[in-house]
Enzyme design. Sequence first.
Site, PDB file in Angstrom:
ATOM      1  N   GLY A  13       0.818  -1.214   0.000  1.00 50.66           N
ATOM      2  CA  GLY A  13       0.000   0.000   0.000  1.00 50.66           C
ATOM      3  C   GLY A  13       0.845   1.254   0.000  1.00 50.66           C
ATOM      4  O   GLY A  13       0.661   2.150   0.829  1.00 50.66           O
ATOM      5  N   SER A 143      -3.006   0.080  14.746  1.00 54.01           N
ATOM      6  CA  SER A 143      -3.706   1.349  14.973  1.00 54.01           C
ATOM      7  C   SER A 143      -3.972   1.472  16.468  1.00 54.01           C
ATOM      8  O   SER A 143      -4.055   0.444  17.161  1.00 54.01           O
ATOM      9  CB  SER A 143      -5.048   1.332  14.225  1.00 54.01           C
ATOM     10  N   TYR A 156     -12.447  -3.394  11.902  1.00 49.90           N
ATOM     11  CA  TYR A 156     -11.111  -2.774  11.794  1.00 49.90           C
ATOM     12  C   TYR A 156     -10.300  -2.999  13.078  1.00 49.90           C
ATOM     13  O   TYR A 156      -9.132  -3.390  13.029  1.00 49.90           O
ATOM     14  CB  TYR A 156     -11.319  -1.285  11.523  1.00 49.90           C
ATOM     15  N   LYS A 160      -6.772  -5.017  13.567  1.00 51.30           N
ATOM     16  CA  LYS A 160      -5.570  -4.326  14.050  1.00 51.30           C
ATOM     17  C   LYS A 160      -5.058  -4.928  15.359  1.00 51.30           C
ATOM     18  O   LYS A 160      -3.851  -4.936  15.618  1.00 51.30           O
ATOM     19  CB  LYS A 160      -5.853  -2.828  14.208  1.00 51.30           C
TER      20      LYS A 160
HETATM   21  P1  NAP Z   1      -5.025   5.218   2.592  1.00 46.96           P
HETATM   22  O1  NAP Z   1      -4.634   6.643   2.410  1.00 46.96           O
HETATM   23  O2  NAP Z   1      -6.449   4.831   2.368  1.00 46.96           O
HETATM   24  O3  NAP Z   1      -4.059   4.299   1.677  1.00 46.96           O
HETATM   25  C1  NAP Z   1      -4.220   2.908   1.707  1.00 46.96           C
HETATM   26  C2  NAP Z   1      -3.153   2.247   0.886  1.00 46.96           C
HETATM   27  O4  NAP Z   1      -3.359   0.809   0.965  1.00 46.96           O
HETATM   28  C3  NAP Z   1      -3.188   2.604  -0.590  1.00 46.96           C
HETATM   29  O5  NAP Z   1      -1.883   2.634  -1.107  1.00 46.96           O
HETATM   30  C4  NAP Z   1      -3.986   1.432  -1.193  1.00 46.96           C
HETATM   31  O6  NAP Z   1      -3.693   1.143  -2.564  1.00 46.96           O
HETATM   32  C5  NAP Z   1      -3.491   0.286  -0.348  1.00 46.96           C
HETATM   33  N1  NAP Z   1      -4.406  -0.837  -0.366  1.00 46.96           N
HETATM   34  C6  NAP Z   1      -5.699  -0.866   0.030  1.00 46.96           C
HETATM   35  N2  NAP Z   1      -6.210  -2.097  -0.176  1.00 46.96           N
HETATM   36  C7  NAP Z   1      -5.223  -2.849  -0.716  1.00 46.96           C
HETATM   37  C8  NAP Z   1      -5.127  -4.189  -1.161  1.00 46.96           C
HETATM   38  N3  NAP Z   1      -6.167  -5.020  -1.100  1.00 46.96           N
HETATM   39  N4  NAP Z   1      -3.949  -4.607  -1.668  1.00 46.96           N
HETATM   40  C9  NAP Z   1      -2.878  -3.781  -1.741  1.00 46.96           C
HETATM   41  N5  NAP Z   1      -2.909  -2.508  -1.347  1.00 46.96           N
HETATM   42  C10 NAP Z   1      -4.071  -2.037  -0.843  1.00 46.96           C
HETATM   43  O7  NAP Z   1      -4.693   4.732   4.080  1.00 46.96           O
HETATM   44  P2  NAP Z   1      -3.606   5.280   5.137  1.00 46.96           P
HETATM   45  O8  NAP Z   1      -4.295   6.267   6.008  1.00 46.96           O
HETATM   46  O9  NAP Z   1      -2.382   5.659   4.433  1.00 46.96           O
HETATM   47  O10 NAP Z   1      -3.388   3.969   6.028  1.00 46.96           O
HETATM   48  C11 NAP Z   1      -2.240   3.135   5.872  1.00 46.96           C
HETATM   49  C12 NAP Z   1      -2.229   2.126   7.018  1.00 46.96           C
HETATM   50  O11 NAP Z   1      -2.180   2.811   8.272  1.00 46.96           O
HETATM   51  C13 NAP Z   1      -3.458   1.240   7.060  1.00 46.96           C
HETATM   52  O12 NAP Z   1      -3.106  -0.057   7.478  1.00 46.96           O
HETATM   53  C14 NAP Z   1      -4.309   1.910   8.120  1.00 46.96           C
HETATM   54  O13 NAP Z   1      -5.209   1.007   8.716  1.00 46.96           O
HETATM   55  C15 NAP Z   1      -3.238   2.376   9.083  1.00 46.96           C
HETATM   56  N6  NAP Z   1      -3.691   3.455   9.955  1.00 46.96           N
HETATM   57  C16 NAP Z   1      -4.067   4.656   9.445  1.00 46.96           C
HETATM   58  C17 NAP Z   1      -4.486   5.667  10.320  1.00 46.96           C
HETATM   59  C18 NAP Z   1      -4.904   7.026   9.842  1.00 46.96           C
HETATM   60  O14 NAP Z   1      -5.331   7.835  10.679  1.00 46.96           O
HETATM   61  N7  NAP Z   1      -4.793   7.356   8.566  1.00 46.96           N
HETATM   62  C19 NAP Z   1      -4.521   5.422  11.690  1.00 46.96           C
HETATM   63  C20 NAP Z   1      -4.137   4.183  12.167  1.00 46.96           C
HETATM   64  C21 NAP Z   1      -3.722   3.211  11.297  1.00 46.96           C
HETATM   65  P3  NAP Z   1      -4.542   1.849  -3.779  1.00 46.96           P
HETATM   66  O15 NAP Z   1      -4.046   3.275  -3.815  1.00 46.96           O
HETATM   67  O16 NAP Z   1      -4.185   1.106  -5.000  1.00 46.96           O
HETATM   68  O17 NAP Z   1      -5.973   1.766  -3.382  1.00 46.96           O
END
Ligand code: NAP
Length: 248
Positions: A13, A143, A156, A160
């Site tokens: 991702g 998370s 979710y 996590k």
């Molecule tokens: P995001 O902006 O929605 O980006 C998600 C990324 O994951 C994108 O690159 C997407 O690829 C990829 N992805 C989604 N489904 C996939 C699949 N089936 N196979 C391969 N790649 C996939 O999310 P983010 O906020 O950066 O979050 C990244 C991680 O941090 C996640 O695990 C999330 O749960 C964790 N997290 C985030 C937060 C927050 O506040 N943002 C907080 C706690 C934890 P595409 O672009 O091709 O869709």
Amino acid sequence: MKLLQDQNVIITGGSRGIGRGIALTFAKHGANVAFTYNSSTQAAEDLVKELEGFGVKAKAYQSDAADFDKAQELAKNVLEDFGQIDTLINNAGITKDNLLMRMSEDDFNKVVNVNLNSVFNLTKAVLRPMLKKRKGSIINMSSVVGIKGNAGQSNYSASKAGIIGFSKSVALELGSRNIRSNVIAPGFIETEMTEKLDETTVQGWRESIPLKRGGTPEDIANACVFLASDMSAYITGQTLSVDGGMLT
Ligand code: NAP
């Protein structure tokens, strides 16, 4: 100082958000970057060019993180292209929020498959080369809600929390081979994932955080650099909250 000069990392991702921030920060520290995406082909191609600008090798792979066979194929391809894998960052994740009363079986399974099963899929796939080299760092993205729970996110939060148990078990199994396994638990990080929330909720989050701001992908990326580098050589089985003090 470039902490990761000539090391190779796989990030799932990497096309957007936190994963993209990790890819850029690793490249700045001298690491060659292999990253996956699911559907954002253009963003992935643009990122490869940006990463190459740091003088490192970079390649994007379309690979659905939830697919076990695709993960094995991905690891094989990355090994052929890069020669070795020093760090794996299981970052890909999705949300499908709803109150339990309204949550479909499909939305529960989808989130667990993409967020948790994916970690099993690719960690298993990179083990052999790491065992051979007797060195490796695995960093899994959990998370704060995997620690604390959250109303409307039972799927979710379960995925996590599962990542934390998985990562501790891997740390225990592989410590004797110098393979470390740690978790990062981000708090509220401003990406497309959190753009889905309404502004009042977002403002409420910001005010409740002791450091009074949402996190950035770079905040998470810096913690990943630390856990990938020899600066953390004696750290395994840990969960590092990068949350501006949210859980304190
Ligand atoms: P995001 O902006 O929605 O980006 C998600 C990324 O994951 C994108 O690159 C997407 O690829 C990829 N992805 C989604 N489904 C996939 C699949 N089936 N196979 C391969 N790649 C996939 O999310 P983010 O906020 O950066 O979050 C990244 C991680 O941090 C996640 O695990 C999330 O749960 C964790 N997290 C985030 C937060 C927050 O506040 N943002 C907080 C706690 C934890 P595409 O672009 O091709 O869709």
